[in-house]
Design an enzyme around this catalytic site. Structure first.
Site, PDB file in Angstrom:
ATOM      1  N   ASN A  70      21.219  76.874   3.696  1.00 24.55           N
ATOM      2  CA  ASN A  70      22.034  78.053   4.000  1.00 24.55           C
ATOM      3  C   ASN A  70      23.538  77.759   3.982  1.00 24.55           C
ATOM      4  O   ASN A  70      24.317  78.374   4.687  1.00 24.55           O
ATOM      5  CB  ASN A  70      21.579  78.707   5.313  1.00 24.55           C
ATOM      6  N   TYR A 117      21.865  67.176  14.808  1.00 17.13           N
ATOM      7  CA  TYR A 117      20.945  68.285  15.084  1.00 17.13           C
ATOM      8  C   TYR A 117      19.923  67.934  16.168  1.00 17.13           C
ATOM      9  O   TYR A 117      18.851  68.543  16.226  1.00 17.13           O
ATOM     10  CB  TYR A 117      20.239  68.709  13.792  1.00 17.13           C
ATOM     11  N   ARG A 148      31.036  82.571  13.015  1.00 16.05           N
ATOM     12  CA  ARG A 148      29.611  82.926  12.981  1.00 16.05           C
ATOM     13  C   ARG A 148      29.412  84.279  12.290  1.00 16.05           C
ATOM     14  O   ARG A 148      28.456  84.485  11.557  1.00 16.05           O
ATOM     15  CB  ARG A 148      29.026  82.958  14.392  1.00 16.05           C
ATOM     16  N   ARG A 152      26.571  83.352   3.914  1.00 17.12           N
ATOM     17  CA  ARG A 152      25.172  82.965   3.693  1.00 17.12           C
ATOM     18  C   ARG A 152      24.443  83.980   2.817  1.00 17.12           C
ATOM     19  O   ARG A 152      23.663  83.612   1.948  1.00 17.12           O
ATOM     20  CB  ARG A 152      24.463  82.775   5.040  1.00 17.12           C
ATOM     21  N   LYS A 184      27.351  72.321   3.636  1.00 23.11           N
ATOM     22  CA  LYS A 184      26.122  71.528   3.593  1.00 23.11           C
ATOM     23  C   LYS A 184      25.863  71.000   2.181  1.00 23.11           C
ATOM     24  O   LYS A 184      26.503  71.436   1.209  1.00 23.11           O
ATOM     25  CB  LYS A 184      24.959  72.391   4.091  1.00 23.11           C
ATOM     26  N   PHE A 211      10.977  72.444  12.001  1.00 28.31           N
ATOM     27  CA  PHE A 211      11.795  72.275  10.798  1.00 28.31           C
ATOM     28  C   PHE A 211      12.713  71.050  10.852  1.00 28.31           C
ATOM     29  O   PHE A 211      13.435  70.769   9.891  1.00 28.31           O
ATOM     30  CB  PHE A 211      12.627  73.543  10.539  1.00 28.31           C
ATOM     31  N   THR A 223      21.217  82.939  10.241  1.00 27.54           N
ATOM     32  CA  THR A 223      20.672  81.679   9.727  1.00 27.54           C
ATOM     33  C   THR A 223      19.914  81.886   8.417  1.00 27.54           C
ATOM     34  O   THR A 223      20.068  81.115   7.465  1.00 27.54           O
ATOM     35  CB  THR A 223      19.720  81.064  10.783  1.00 27.54           C
ATOM     36  N   GLU A 252      31.112  68.986  18.634  1.00 28.30           N
ATOM     37  CA  GLU A 252      30.857  68.777  17.198  1.00 28.30           C
ATOM     38  C   GLU A 252      32.107  68.315  16.462  1.00 28.30           C
ATOM     39  O   GLU A 252      32.018  67.502  15.529  1.00 28.30           O
ATOM     40  CB  GLU A 252      30.310  70.067  16.589  1.00 28.30           C
TER      41      GLU A 252
HETATM   42  O1  CDP Z   1      22.846  77.147  11.680  1.00 28.52           O
HETATM   43  P1  CDP Z   1      22.409  78.155  12.736  1.00 28.52           P
HETATM   44  O2  CDP Z   1      23.109  77.926  14.065  1.00 28.52           O
HETATM   45  O3  CDP Z   1      22.515  79.549  12.237  1.00 28.52           O
HETATM   46  O4  CDP Z   1      20.834  77.915  12.979  1.00 28.52           O
HETATM   47  P2  CDP Z   1      20.057  76.937  13.977  1.00 28.52           P
HETATM   48  O5  CDP Z   1      18.967  77.728  14.602  1.00 28.52           O
HETATM   49  O6  CDP Z   1      21.002  76.207  14.883  1.00 28.52           O
HETATM   50  O7  CDP Z   1      19.365  75.894  12.988  1.00 28.52           O
HETATM   51  C1  CDP Z   1      20.115  74.832  12.429  1.00 28.52           C
HETATM   52  C2  CDP Z   1      19.782  74.743  10.953  1.00 28.52           C
HETATM   53  O8  CDP Z   1      18.393  74.391  10.816  1.00 28.52           O
HETATM   54  C3  CDP Z   1      19.908  76.049  10.166  1.00 28.52           C
HETATM   55  O9  CDP Z   1      21.234  76.318   9.772  1.00 28.52           O
HETATM   56  C4  CDP Z   1      19.000  75.778   8.985  1.00 28.52           C
HETATM   57  O10 CDP Z   1      19.624  74.947   8.000  1.00 28.52           O
HETATM   58  C5  CDP Z   1      17.864  74.986   9.643  1.00 28.52           C
HETATM   59  N1  CDP Z   1      16.711  75.828  10.019  1.00 28.52           N
HETATM   60  C6  CDP Z   1      15.543  75.767   9.244  1.00 28.52           C
HETATM   61  O11 CDP Z   1      15.495  75.031   8.250  1.00 28.52           O
HETATM   62  N2  CDP Z   1      14.455  76.546   9.586  1.00 28.52           N
HETATM   63  C7  CDP Z   1      14.493  77.338  10.673  1.00 28.52           C
HETATM   64  N3  CDP Z   1      13.407  78.073  10.979  1.00 28.52           N
HETATM   65  C8  CDP Z   1      15.645  77.397  11.459  1.00 28.52           C
HETATM   66  C9  CDP Z   1      16.756  76.633  11.108  1.00 28.52           C
HETATM   67 MG    MG Z   2      22.994  76.335  15.375  1.00 20.48          MG
END
Ligand code: CDP
Ligand code: MG
Length: 140
Positions: A112, A49, A85, A102, A9, A57, A91, A126
């Site tokens: 992250n 996304y 993962r 992370r 990222k 968010f 996350t 993807e």
């Molecule tokens: O990336 P991951 O699959 O772990 O998390 P996600 O729930 O799919 O969310 C995608 C991305 O959104 C995360 O990797 C974070 O960069 C962001 N995010 C955030 O800014 N605030 C949150 N509460 C949850 C996710």
């Molecule tokens: Mg995700």
């Protein structure tokens, strides 16, 4: 052999952490079969996304993902999706296991460092978002 999509990222690229993160990925046994630097615009980041578009968010996430360059990676390994993962951790870096990417490199839940696909089906979608099949070296 399974494939997953990873993204280094903007926080990873702009803080010069790419080398260290790639080192962790390679040392964990992933073979990099596709690699591309991209600067996403807001529309493209928003599309990637899209599943989160109703979440609070989302706007900040889209802005963050389009704030600098990203590096998209296609990684190959047995059990690549789940193993990646596990390598990156939760996350929120504060909740990620010690030793995960992370936990070690991320600075916030948003910033992250790295994306990883969450299922083999989403990995296929993807990977197709960033790469054509002939850009993946084993199939060139
Ligand atoms: O990336 P991951 O699959 O772990 O998390 P996600 O729930 O799919 O969310 C995608 C991305 O959104 C995360 O990797 C974070 O960069 C962001 N995010 C955030 O800014 N605030 C949150 N509460 C949850 C996710
Ligand atoms: Mg995700």
């Amino acid at each position: 052999m399974e494939r997953t999509l990873a993204i280094l990222k903007p926080d990873c690229v702009s803080a010069n952490k790419m080398g260290r993160v790639l080192d962790r990925i390679e040392n964990a046994g992933f073979k990099i079969i596709g690699m591309k630097m991209v600067r996403l615009n807001a529309a493209t980041a928003g599309k990637f996304y899209e599943v989160h578009k109703e979440r609070p968010f989302y706007q900040d996430l889209v802005q963050f993902m389009s704030s600098d360059r990203c590096v998209a990676l296609v990684l190959e390994k047995d059990n690549a999706v789940a193993d990646f993962r596990k390598l990156i951790g939760a996350t929120d870096p504060a909740e990620a296991e010690p030793g995960t990417i992370r936990r070690e490199f991320a600075t916030s839940k948003q910033n992250n460092i790295v994306h990883g696909s969450d299922s083999p089906e989403n990995a296929r979608i993807e990977i197709g978002f960033f790469f054509s099949e002939r850009e993946l070296v084993e199939n060139a």
